[in-house]
Enzyme design. Sequence first.
Site, PDB file in Angstrom:
ATOM      1  N   ASP A 113      -6.284  -3.603   1.517  1.00 60.88           N
ATOM      2  CA  ASP A 113      -5.114  -3.457   0.647  1.00 60.88           C
ATOM      3  C   ASP A 113      -4.376  -4.782   0.439  1.00 60.88           C
ATOM      4  OD1 ASP A 113      -4.741  -2.385   3.477  1.00 60.88           O
ATOM      5  OD2 ASP A 113      -2.651  -2.731   2.952  1.00 60.88           O
ATOM      6  N   TRP A 128       1.730   6.836  12.322  1.00 58.27           N
ATOM      7  CA  TRP A 128       0.348   6.789  11.853  1.00 58.27           C
ATOM      8  C   TRP A 128      -0.296   5.494  12.283  1.00 58.27           C
ATOM      9  CZ3 TRP A 128      -1.891   3.552   7.962  1.00 58.27           C
ATOM     10  CH2 TRP A 128      -3.277   3.789   7.799  1.00 58.27           C
ATOM     11  N   ARG A 155     -13.761  -5.800  15.313  1.00 58.90           N
ATOM     12  CA  ARG A 155     -12.814  -4.776  15.760  1.00 58.90           C
ATOM     13  C   ARG A 155     -13.551  -3.454  15.912  1.00 58.90           C
ATOM     14  NH1 ARG A 155      -7.704  -2.117  12.426  1.00 58.90           N
ATOM     15  NH2 ARG A 155      -9.276  -0.583  11.882  1.00 58.90           N
ATOM     16  N   HIS A 170      -3.112 -10.208   9.242  1.00 65.46           N
ATOM     17  CA  HIS A 170      -3.640  -8.954   8.708  1.00 65.46           C
ATOM     18  C   HIS A 170      -4.491  -9.274   7.481  1.00 65.46           C
ATOM     19  CE1 HIS A 170      -2.380  -4.806   6.879  1.00 65.46           C
ATOM     20  NE2 HIS A 170      -3.437  -4.663   7.650  1.00 65.46           N
ATOM     21  N   GLU A 199      -3.986  -4.432  19.414  1.00 62.91           N
ATOM     22  CA  GLU A 199      -3.060  -4.620  18.295  1.00 62.91           C
ATOM     23  C   GLU A 199      -2.071  -3.456  18.228  1.00 62.91           C
ATOM     24  OE1 GLU A 199      -5.242  -5.335  14.713  1.00 62.91           O
ATOM     25  OE2 GLU A 199      -3.729  -4.339  13.494  1.00 62.91           O
ATOM     26  N   TYR A 224      -7.207   7.237  13.187  1.00 68.92           N
ATOM     27  CA  TYR A 224      -7.041   5.959  12.517  1.00 68.92           C
ATOM     28  C   TYR A 224      -8.276   5.079  12.697  1.00 68.92           C
ATOM     29  CZ  TYR A 224      -6.128   1.261  11.478  1.00 68.92           C
ATOM     30  OH  TYR A 224      -6.295   0.019  10.946  1.00 68.92           O
ATOM     31  N   GLU A 231      -8.184 -11.495  10.017  1.00 65.67           N
ATOM     32  CA  GLU A 231      -8.850 -10.214   9.749  1.00 65.67           C
ATOM     33  C   GLU A 231      -9.495 -10.274   8.366  1.00 65.67           C
ATOM     34  OE1 GLU A 231      -6.170  -6.869   9.456  1.00 65.67           O
ATOM     35  OE2 GLU A 231      -7.761  -5.429   9.889  1.00 65.67           O
ATOM     36  N   ASN A 243       0.805  -1.223   0.000  1.00 67.68           N
ATOM     37  CA  ASN A 243       0.000   0.000   0.000  1.00 67.68           C
ATOM     38  C   ASN A 243       0.841   1.278   0.000  1.00 67.68           C
ATOM     39  OD1 ASN A 243      -2.355   1.433   0.019  1.00 67.68           O
ATOM     40  ND2 ASN A 243      -3.022   0.772   2.060  1.00 67.68           N
ATOM     41  N   ASP A 259      -7.379  -1.843  17.550  1.00 68.98           N
ATOM     42  CA  ASP A 259      -6.067  -1.555  16.944  1.00 68.98           C
ATOM     43  C   ASP A 259      -5.567  -0.195  17.437  1.00 68.98           C
ATOM     44  OD1 ASP A 259      -3.828  -1.409  15.359  1.00 68.98           O
ATOM     45  OD2 ASP A 259      -4.885  -1.702  13.449  1.00 68.98           O
ATOM     46  N   HIS A 297     -14.689  -4.986  10.779  1.00 66.13           N
ATOM     47  CA  HIS A 297     -14.335  -3.675  11.328  1.00 66.13           C
ATOM     48  C   HIS A 297     -15.571  -2.825  11.577  1.00 66.13           C
ATOM     49  CE1 HIS A 297      -9.933  -3.188   9.963  1.00 66.13           C
ATOM     50  NE2 HIS A 297     -10.177  -4.454  10.218  1.00 66.13           N
ATOM     51  N   GLU A 320       1.750  -6.885  11.502  1.00 64.49           N
ATOM     52  CA  GLU A 320       1.278  -6.589  10.137  1.00 64.49           C
ATOM     53  C   GLU A 320       2.337  -5.871   9.306  1.00 64.49           C
ATOM     54  OE1 GLU A 320      -2.267  -4.227  11.120  1.00 64.49           O
ATOM     55  OE2 GLU A 320      -1.296  -2.488  10.271  1.00 64.49           O
ATOM     56  N   ARG A 366       0.751 -11.353  13.423  1.00 67.81           N
ATOM     57  CA  ARG A 366      -0.136 -10.853  12.359  1.00 67.81           C
ATOM     58  C   ARG A 366       0.515 -10.779  10.973  1.00 67.81           C
ATOM     59  NH1 ARG A 366      -4.514  -8.501  12.349  1.00 67.81           N
ATOM     60  NH2 ARG A 366      -3.956  -6.499  11.443  1.00 67.81           N
ATOM     61  N   HIS A 374      -2.560   0.928  16.577  1.00 66.67           N
ATOM     62  CA  HIS A 374      -1.808   1.441  15.427  1.00 66.67           C
ATOM     63  C   HIS A 374      -0.509   2.155  15.813  1.00 66.67           C
ATOM     64  CE1 HIS A 374      -2.165   2.312  10.981  1.00 66.67           C
ATOM     65  NE2 HIS A 374      -2.664   1.101  11.112  1.00 66.67           N
TER      66      HIS A 374
END
Length: 404
Positions: free
Chosen positions: A318, A404, A149, A314, A238, A161, A341, A39, A212, A124, A264, A285, A214
Amino acid sequence: MPVKITQAKVIVTCPDRNFVTLKIETDEGIYGIGDATLNGRELAVVSYLEDHLIPCLIGRDANQIEDIWQYFYRGAYWRRGPVTMSAIAAVDTALWDIKAKKAKLPLYELLGGKCREGVMVYGHANGQDISETLEEVSKYIELGYKAIRLQTGIPGLKSTYGVSKDKMFYEPADANLPSENIWSTAKYLKHTPKLFDKAREKFGFDHHFLHDIHHRLTPIEAAKFGKSVEDYNLFWMEDPTPAENQEALRLIREHTTTPIAIGEIFNTIYDAKDLIQNQLIDYIRTTVVHAGGISHLRKIAALAELYQVRTGSHGATDLSPVCMGAALHFDISVSNFGIQEYMRHTDKTDDVFPHSYTFKEGMLYPGDVPGHGVDIDEELAAKYPYQPAYLPVNRLEDGTMWSW
Ligand code: EZ4
Ligand code: CO
């Protein structure tokens, strides 16, 4: 009898989002496909495949999956990294697809056969505020999901996020130059436990809830968060803290029993081995596409099995349907599978990638067609040319760059 690789090509298509797919053809007329999507950095992998791997592939025996993997990994001298490992993964996945098609068997049969009936997946649920997220949770429960999630917007922060306008087809790569999010750990830590408090109050404890983080917290903040949600029995938290500093996980572990999932953005077993061997995570993951393909992912799972760490691959939008299909054969055949996921692809994406996997009552089933069960409609793919798209970046309120 050798099966000679006669041709290989890279197909880039954007049916609502960018995907990079490798197609390997053989002299027996059998072909295989593999996902190579990275991605926001798609074209780097295209070049790695077209300029460096494909020329070395032509004429080789497609049967020799492990030898070809080693040839590209060891043989390159330059090892690891997301671009290299996504390219190798695409080759590996396509070769497994060919081997299974040649044997006229679904791929999981070559991987030792089914260890379970189906693959539990999580969806999600995200909303601008808690009540919107809870409405989304209801929809997933109606669809039959056993695991969900939960992410929510944070008061005082314009965007965060995991929250998007489009609910079922959440897509983080949203702009042709990176957009910017603003982050406040204090606001996040104050707000997020309320989400799980309300969710358990409304839905009880029959469903698995995940979250998550992130990579945004420091180790001690992550420890504090994990502790603050213990009563809500999360399936996992996560990426609580960036995992370059793996020692940090020890500190988090000392403070909380909330299970931890990481991996991930890992590319190899070497990224994951310390976390696994020290039992600093509960779920690994890593994915077929970003961690070297089916062959390498199985080695990671085998190591994890020794330490009672389970897989939780993961599976965001994407990762193409090709990766999802391959992942399901992996998931169903490893003994220490945990969860998969599953973010739904749009109809446009599904049309370009016809696939045999199906969803029923919170589970995915890989299907029984020979190979990994996912194909690409090249004519349709050609109608959707590549469109530059970046993931966002993240800054603190004073402008400092953050994860991020
Ligand atoms: O940010 O797939 O758990 N899922 C995630 C994803 C990732 C994207 C990055 O391309 O963290 O949303
Ligand atoms: Co994540």
